[in-house]
Scaffold this motif. Structure first.
Motif, short mmCIF file in Angstrom:
data_model
loop_
_atom_site.label_atom_id
_atom_site.label_comp_id
_atom_site.label_asym_id
_atom_site.label_seq_id
_atom_site.Cartn_x
_atom_site.Cartn_y
_atom_site.Cartn_z
N GLY A 177 -3.62 -1.98 -6.34
CA GLY A 177 -4.35 -2.76 -7.25
C GLY A 177 -5.76 -2.53 -7.33
O GLY A 177 -6.68 -3.23 -7.87
N CYS A 178 -6.27 -1.73 -6.19
CA CYS A 178 -7.75 -1.62 -6.41
C CYS A 178 -8.20 -0.71 -7.53
O CYS A 178 -7.48 -0.05 -8.27
CB CYS A 178 -8.10 -0.67 -4.97
SG CYS A 178 -7.68 -1.40 -3.42
N VAL A 179 -9.51 -0.80 -7.76
CA VAL A 179 -10.17 -0.25 -9.00
C VAL A 179 -10.31 1.24 -8.90
O VAL A 179 -10.69 2.19 -9.56
CB VAL A 179 -11.29 -0.94 -9.73
CG1 VAL A 179 -10.69 -2.24 -10.25
CG2 VAL A 179 -12.47 -1.14 -8.45
N PHE B 188 0.86 -1.22 -0.22
CA PHE B 188 0.02 -0.22 -0.08
C PHE B 188 0.83 1.20 0.19
O PHE B 188 2.01 1.21 0.30
CB PHE B 188 -0.86 0.03 1.18
CG PHE B 188 -0.40 0.11 2.48
CD1 PHE B 188 0.13 1.43 3.15
CD2 PHE B 188 0.10 -0.96 3.14
CE1 PHE B 188 0.65 1.39 4.30
CE2 PHE B 188 0.99 -0.99 4.50
CZ PHE B 188 1.10 0.29 4.90
N THR B 189 0.04 2.48 -0.48
CA THR B 189 0.92 3.74 -0.14
C THR B 189 -0.03 4.60 0.92
O THR B 189 -0.97 4.08 1.04
CB THR B 189 0.91 4.40 -1.47
OG1 THR B 189 -0.33 4.57 -1.99
CG2 THR B 189 2.16 3.67 -2.46
N GLY C 171 -2.79 9.93 5.53
CA GLY C 171 -1.99 8.90 6.07
C GLY C 171 -2.81 7.51 6.00
O GLY C 171 -2.45 6.47 6.49
N ALA C 172 -3.87 7.51 5.77
CA ALA C 172 -4.81 6.12 5.47
C ALA C 172 -4.19 5.22 4.37
O ALA C 172 -3.94 6.06 3.39
CB ALA C 172 -6.23 6.52 5.14
N PRO C 173 -4.15 4.21 4.51
CA PRO C 173 -3.45 3.25 3.62
C PRO C 173 -4.30 3.24 2.36
O PRO C 173 -5.61 2.89 2.31
CB PRO C 173 -3.17 1.90 4.39
CG PRO C 173 -3.52 2.17 5.73
CD PRO C 173 -4.31 3.55 5.79
#
Length: 173
Positions: free
Chosen positions: A123-125, A111-112, A117-119
């Motif tokens: 790969g999510c759409v 993740f980034t 700050g939320a991850p």
């Protein structure tokens, strides 16, 4: 507009069992999301949710709900920001991992960090970075309304779907 109960009205008692209600709800096909956040102490939290929906375009608002008994309730109820990650068709294993209990959900997950700050899961759409605008306790859940500060989407991906207790992938008609 006033709620109906303030006018002396209330709903009739249900004429169905909790099992029948759950099965009926399962007939509504949904997308699958993982809602993520980071606590004030920097701890990562995340869970699979299919209760995601749009609320408003102006201002940009979305909602999702969480059981009052969820272990992550405090993190989401007290946090200022969270992200909603809309899963791609090939992310079923990730959905199952973040729905499981008593495991390290984050082991090996890439993740980034979003702007607050939320991850943001790789790969999510689509992703929605939200300010925790309001919360409404209803029944055995809390409804979270997020004000979307940033959003992104991929044009080349199909979403993961959930229907009748099973995962599906999108197949255009």
């Amino acid at each position: 507009m006033s709620p109906a109960r303030s006018a002396g009205h209330s709903a009739r008692p249900p004429d169905f069992s909790p099992r029948e209600f759950r099965a009926s709800l399962g007939m509504f096909a949904t997308g699958v999301t993982i809602v993520t956040a980071r606590t004030a102490q920097g701890e990562l939290v995340g869970l699979t949710a299919n209760s995601f929906n749009s609320v408003s375009l102006d201002p940009p608002l979305v909602l999702w709900s969480l059981s009052r008994l969820a272990g992550s309730m405090s993190a989401f109820a007290n946090g200022l920001h969270y992200a909603i990650n809309v899963l791609a068709a090939d992310q079923q294993a990730l959905a199952e991992r973040f729905a499981a209990r008593d495991i390290d959900r984050w082991a090996g997950v890439t993740f980034t960090d979003g702007v607050s700050g939320a991850p943001l899961l790789d790969g999510c759409v689509a992703t929605f970075e939200c300010f925790n605008r309001s919360q409404y306790a209803e029944g055995d859940h809390v409804i979270f309304v997020g004000e979307v500060e940033r959003c992104r989407h991929r044009d080349d991906g199909s979403p993961l779907l959930f229907h009748g207790g099973r995962f599906y992938t999108e197949h255009p008609l």
